[in-house]
Design a protein around this motif. Structure first.
Motif, PDB file in Angstrom:
ATOM      1  N   VAL A  37       2.408   8.517   8.909  1.00 36.85           N
ATOM      2  CA  VAL A  37       2.737   9.676   8.074  1.00 36.85           C
ATOM      3  C   VAL A  37       2.233  10.910   8.800  1.00 36.85           C
ATOM      4  O   VAL A  37       1.161  10.875   9.408  1.00 36.85           O
ATOM      5  CB  VAL A  37       2.060   9.564   6.682  1.00 36.85           C
ATOM      6  N   TYR A  95      -1.030  10.509  10.765  1.00 33.73           N
ATOM      7  CA  TYR A  95      -1.923   9.549  10.128  1.00 33.73           C
ATOM      8  C   TYR A  95      -1.354   8.135  10.232  1.00 33.73           C
ATOM      9  O   TYR A  95      -0.161   7.919   9.968  1.00 33.73           O
ATOM     10  CB  TYR A  95      -2.100   9.865   8.651  1.00 33.73           C
ATOM     11  N   HIS A 100       0.210  -1.772   1.501  1.00 40.26           N
ATOM     12  CA  HIS A 100      -0.199  -2.850   0.600  1.00 40.26           C
ATOM     13  C   HIS A 100       0.451  -4.158   1.047  1.00 40.26           C
ATOM     14  O   HIS A 100       1.445  -4.156   1.765  1.00 40.26           O
ATOM     15  CB  HIS A 100       0.239  -2.524  -0.827  1.00 40.26           C
ATOM     16  N   TYR A 102       2.161  -6.065  -0.801  1.00 38.27           N
ATOM     17  CA  TYR A 102       3.517  -5.990  -1.337  1.00 38.27           C
ATOM     18  C   TYR A 102       4.125  -4.672  -0.890  1.00 38.27           C
ATOM     19  O   TYR A 102       3.633  -3.603  -1.242  1.00 38.27           O
ATOM     20  CB  TYR A 102       3.476  -6.072  -2.861  1.00 38.27           C
ATOM     21  N   TYR A 103       5.176  -4.718  -0.110  1.00 37.31           N
ATOM     22  CA  TYR A 103       5.700  -3.528   0.560  1.00 37.31           C
ATOM     23  C   TYR A 103       5.925  -2.359  -0.388  1.00 37.31           C
ATOM     24  O   TYR A 103       5.623  -1.212  -0.072  1.00 37.31           O
ATOM     25  CB  TYR A 103       7.013  -3.858   1.282  1.00 37.31           C
ATOM     26  N   TYR A 104       6.455  -2.647  -1.557  1.00 38.29           N
ATOM     27  CA  TYR A 104       6.866  -1.579  -2.469  1.00 38.29           C
ATOM     28  C   TYR A 104       5.683  -0.884  -3.137  1.00 38.29           C
ATOM     29  O   TYR A 104       5.872   0.092  -3.847  1.00 38.29           O
ATOM     30  CB  TYR A 104       7.842  -2.131  -3.508  1.00 38.29           C
ATOM     31  N   TYR A 105       4.487  -1.372  -2.903  1.00 34.09           N
ATOM     32  CA  TYR A 105       3.316  -0.652  -3.391  1.00 34.09           C
ATOM     33  C   TYR A 105       2.924   0.495  -2.469  1.00 34.09           C
ATOM     34  O   TYR A 105       2.038   1.265  -2.764  1.00 34.09           O
ATOM     35  CB  TYR A 105       2.139  -1.595  -3.587  1.00 34.09           C
ATOM     36  N   GLY A 106       3.616   0.580  -1.317  1.00 32.11           N
ATOM     37  CA  GLY A 106       3.466   1.766  -0.489  1.00 32.11           C
ATOM     38  C   GLY A 106       2.220   1.803   0.360  1.00 32.11           C
ATOM     39  O   GLY A 106       1.757   0.798   0.874  1.00 32.11           O
ATOM     40  N   MET A 107       1.672   3.007   0.502  1.00 26.05           N
ATOM     41  CA  MET A 107       0.585   3.267   1.419  1.00 26.05           C
ATOM     42  C   MET A 107      -0.766   3.178   0.734  1.00 26.05           C
ATOM     43  O   MET A 107      -0.896   3.592  -0.417  1.00 26.05           O
ATOM     44  CB  MET A 107       0.773   4.662   2.035  1.00 26.05           C
ATOM     45  N   ASP A 108      -1.758   2.652   1.453  1.00 26.72           N
ATOM     46  CA  ASP A 108      -3.054   2.392   0.823  1.00 26.72           C
ATOM     47  C   ASP A 108      -4.162   3.184   1.509  1.00 26.72           C
ATOM     48  O   ASP A 108      -4.525   4.259   1.080  1.00 26.72           O
ATOM     49  CB  ASP A 108      -3.336   0.891   0.828  1.00 26.72           C
ATOM     50  N   TRP A 110      -5.916   5.345   4.545  1.00 24.40           N
ATOM     51  CA  TRP A 110      -5.500   6.316   5.554  1.00 24.40           C
ATOM     52  C   TRP A 110      -6.550   6.458   6.656  1.00 24.40           C
ATOM     53  O   TRP A 110      -7.750   6.465   6.386  1.00 24.40           O
ATOM     54  CB  TRP A 110      -5.297   7.683   4.899  1.00 24.40           C
ATOM     55  N   GLY A 111      -6.064   6.607   7.894  1.00 23.58           N
ATOM     56  CA  GLY A 111      -6.948   6.977   8.982  1.00 23.58           C
ATOM     57  C   GLY A 111      -7.258   8.464   8.929  1.00 23.58           C
ATOM     58  O   GLY A 111      -6.767   9.187   8.056  1.00 23.58           O
TER      59      GLY A 111
ATOM     60  N   TYR B  34       8.660   3.096  -7.515  1.00 25.93           N
ATOM     61  CA  TYR B  34       7.282   2.756  -7.129  1.00 25.93           C
ATOM     62  C   TYR B  34       6.447   4.005  -6.801  1.00 25.93           C
ATOM     63  O   TYR B  34       5.851   4.106  -5.719  1.00 25.93           O
ATOM     64  CB  TYR B  34       7.272   1.795  -5.934  1.00 25.93           C
ATOM     65  N   SER B  36       3.656   6.633  -6.116  1.00 26.23           N
ATOM     66  CA  SER B  36       2.239   6.635  -5.783  1.00 26.23           C
ATOM     67  C   SER B  36       1.744   8.074  -5.770  1.00 26.23           C
ATOM     68  O   SER B  36       2.525   9.009  -5.611  1.00 26.23           O
ATOM     69  CB  SER B  36       1.990   6.006  -4.409  1.00 26.23           C
ATOM     70  N   TYR B  38      -1.534  10.719  -4.313  1.00 31.16           N
ATOM     71  CA  TYR B  38      -2.587  10.894  -3.335  1.00 31.16           C
ATOM     72  C   TYR B  38      -3.273  12.235  -3.570  1.00 31.16           C
ATOM     73  O   TYR B  38      -2.637  13.216  -3.976  1.00 31.16           O
ATOM     74  CB  TYR B  38      -2.012  10.851  -1.907  1.00 31.16           C
ATOM     75  N   PRO B  45      -8.066  13.551   5.361  1.00 32.17           N
ATOM     76  CA  PRO B  45      -6.862  12.743   5.119  1.00 32.17           C
ATOM     77  C   PRO B  45      -6.678  12.524   3.625  1.00 32.17           C
ATOM     78  O   PRO B  45      -7.634  12.657   2.852  1.00 32.17           O
ATOM     79  CB  PRO B  45      -7.182  11.428   5.831  1.00 32.17           C
ATOM     80  N   PRO B  46      -5.473  12.186   3.230  1.00 31.82           N
ATOM     81  CA  PRO B  46      -5.262  11.873   1.816  1.00 31.82           C
ATOM     82  C   PRO B  46      -6.044  10.642   1.395  1.00 31.82           C
ATOM     83  O   PRO B  46      -6.405   9.799   2.207  1.00 31.82           O
ATOM     84  CB  PRO B  46      -3.744  11.619   1.744  1.00 31.82           C
ATOM     85  N   THR B  48      -5.735   7.586  -1.576  1.00 32.91           N
ATOM     86  CA  THR B  48      -4.801   6.996  -2.533  1.00 32.91           C
ATOM     87  C   THR B  48      -5.442   6.919  -3.914  1.00 32.91           C
ATOM     88  O   THR B  48      -6.534   6.364  -4.063  1.00 32.91           O
ATOM     89  CB  THR B  48      -4.363   5.598  -2.074  1.00 32.91           C
ATOM     90  N   TYR B  51      -0.906   3.658  -7.306  1.00 30.25           N
ATOM     91  CA  TYR B  51       0.292   3.094  -6.700  1.00 30.25           C
ATOM     92  C   TYR B  51       1.079   2.313  -7.736  1.00 30.25           C
ATOM     93  O   TYR B  51       0.546   1.979  -8.806  1.00 30.25           O
ATOM     94  CB  TYR B  51      -0.030   2.243  -5.467  1.00 30.25           C
ATOM     95  N   SER B  52       2.324   2.070  -7.444  1.00 30.60           N
ATOM     96  CA  SER B  52       3.213   1.352  -8.347  1.00 30.60           C
ATOM     97  C   SER B  52       3.128   1.924  -9.766  1.00 30.60           C
ATOM     98  O   SER B  52       2.879   1.182 -10.727  1.00 30.60           O
ATOM     99  CB  SER B  52       2.872  -0.146  -8.340  1.00 30.60           C
ATOM    100  N   TRP B  99      10.475   6.065   2.422  1.00 24.81           N
ATOM    101  CA  TRP B  99       9.648   6.741   1.431  1.00 24.81           C
ATOM    102  C   TRP B  99       9.817   8.248   1.572  1.00 24.81           C
ATOM    103  O   TRP B  99      10.068   8.761   2.654  1.00 24.81           O
ATOM    104  CB  TRP B  99       8.184   6.353   1.632  1.00 24.81           C
ATOM    105  N   PHE B 101       7.929  12.009   0.294  1.00 23.83           N
ATOM    106  CA  PHE B 101       6.853  12.707  -0.393  1.00 23.83           C
ATOM    107  C   PHE B 101       7.386  13.943  -1.105  1.00 23.83           C
ATOM    108  O   PHE B 101       8.355  14.573  -0.670  1.00 23.83           O
ATOM    109  CB  PHE B 101       5.787  13.163   0.613  1.00 23.83           C
TER     110      PHE B 101
END
Lengths: 120, 110
Positions: A37, A95, A100, A102-108, A110-111, B34, B36, B38, B45-46, B48, B51-52, B99, B101
């Motif tokens: 991202v 970034y 996740h 489960y793909y559809y849970y998206g981003m978890d 971050w660096g 879905y 999410s 942030y 950085p963001p 989280t 989610y979902s 996705w 934003f």
């Protein structure tokens, strides 16, 4: 605790290439999809690309498709972003983001990000 | 061209409740997108939050909650605190593995 460390950012001229790396630790890297991202200065977040846990699926934002390539080496716990034909509008903090299970849970997670500046 | 919309800015009093929304120019937002959420402070950085639609990420206080309100995704912050002053971004799954934003909401606590 999950750790994601990006590297490879820098200043590059328009039309040139750059490869970003993201080294991951403290989790089973090969089980998770990984995203990139970016965020241009003062702008919104922009999703760039994602690769599935085993590399079998990858998807790109329209703005980078055909120029950027995401890849991963599960033996090195590293995901890459090869950026070719760079444009000034690619200037951003990039970034690496753990997905996740489960793909559809998206981003978890971050660096911290690495900065790419495209300028002549 | 699909656009994800958020309020550019919002303000809330300390201890108050605020609801930020996330819409779609071409459709109603449902759980199938879905959503999410942030949180991002300057130079960081963001992080989280949700989610979902409504699942809080690990360590996120229950002052933060997600939902669908009408045709939009929503993030509600109850008992707002000074350190909630941040930018808040939503993201939606828009199909074909992609996705998108929103533009972010700058929340001021005053």
């Amino acid at each position: 605790q999950v750790q994601l460390v990006e590297s490879g950012g820098g200043v590059v001229q328009p039309g040139r290439s750059l490869r970003l790396s993201c080294s991951a630790s403290e989790f089973t890297f090969s089980a998770y999809g990984m995203h990139w991202v970016r965020q241009a200065p003062g702008k919104r977040l922009e999703w760039v690309a994602v690769m599935s846990h085993d590399g079998s699926n990858k998807y790109y934002a329209d703005s980078v498709k055909g120029r950027f390539t995401i890849s991963r080496d599960n033996s090195k716990n590293t995901v890459y972003l090869q950026m070719n034909s760079l444009r000034t509008e690619d200037t951003a903090v990039y970034y690496c983001v753990l997905g996740h299970l489960y793909y559809y849970y998206g981003m978890d997670v971050w660096g911290q990000g690495t900065t790419v500046t495209v300028s002549s | 061209q699909t656009v994800v919309t958020q309020e550019p800015s919002f303000s809330v009093s300390p201890g108050g409740t605020v609801t930020l929304t996330c819409g779609l120019s071409s459709d109603s937002v449902s759980t199938s997108y879905y959503p999410s959420w942030y949180q991002q402070t300057p130079g960081q950085p963001p992080r989280t939050l949700i989610y979902s639609t409504n699942t809080r990420s690990s360590g996120v206080p229950d002052r933060f909650s997600g939902s669908i309100l009408g045709n939009k995704a929503a993030l509600t912050i109850t008992g707002a605190q000074a350190d909630d002053e941040s930018d808040y971004y939503c993201v939606l799954y828009v199909g074909s593995g992609k996705w998108m934003f929103g533009g972010g909401t700058k929340l001021t606590v005053l």
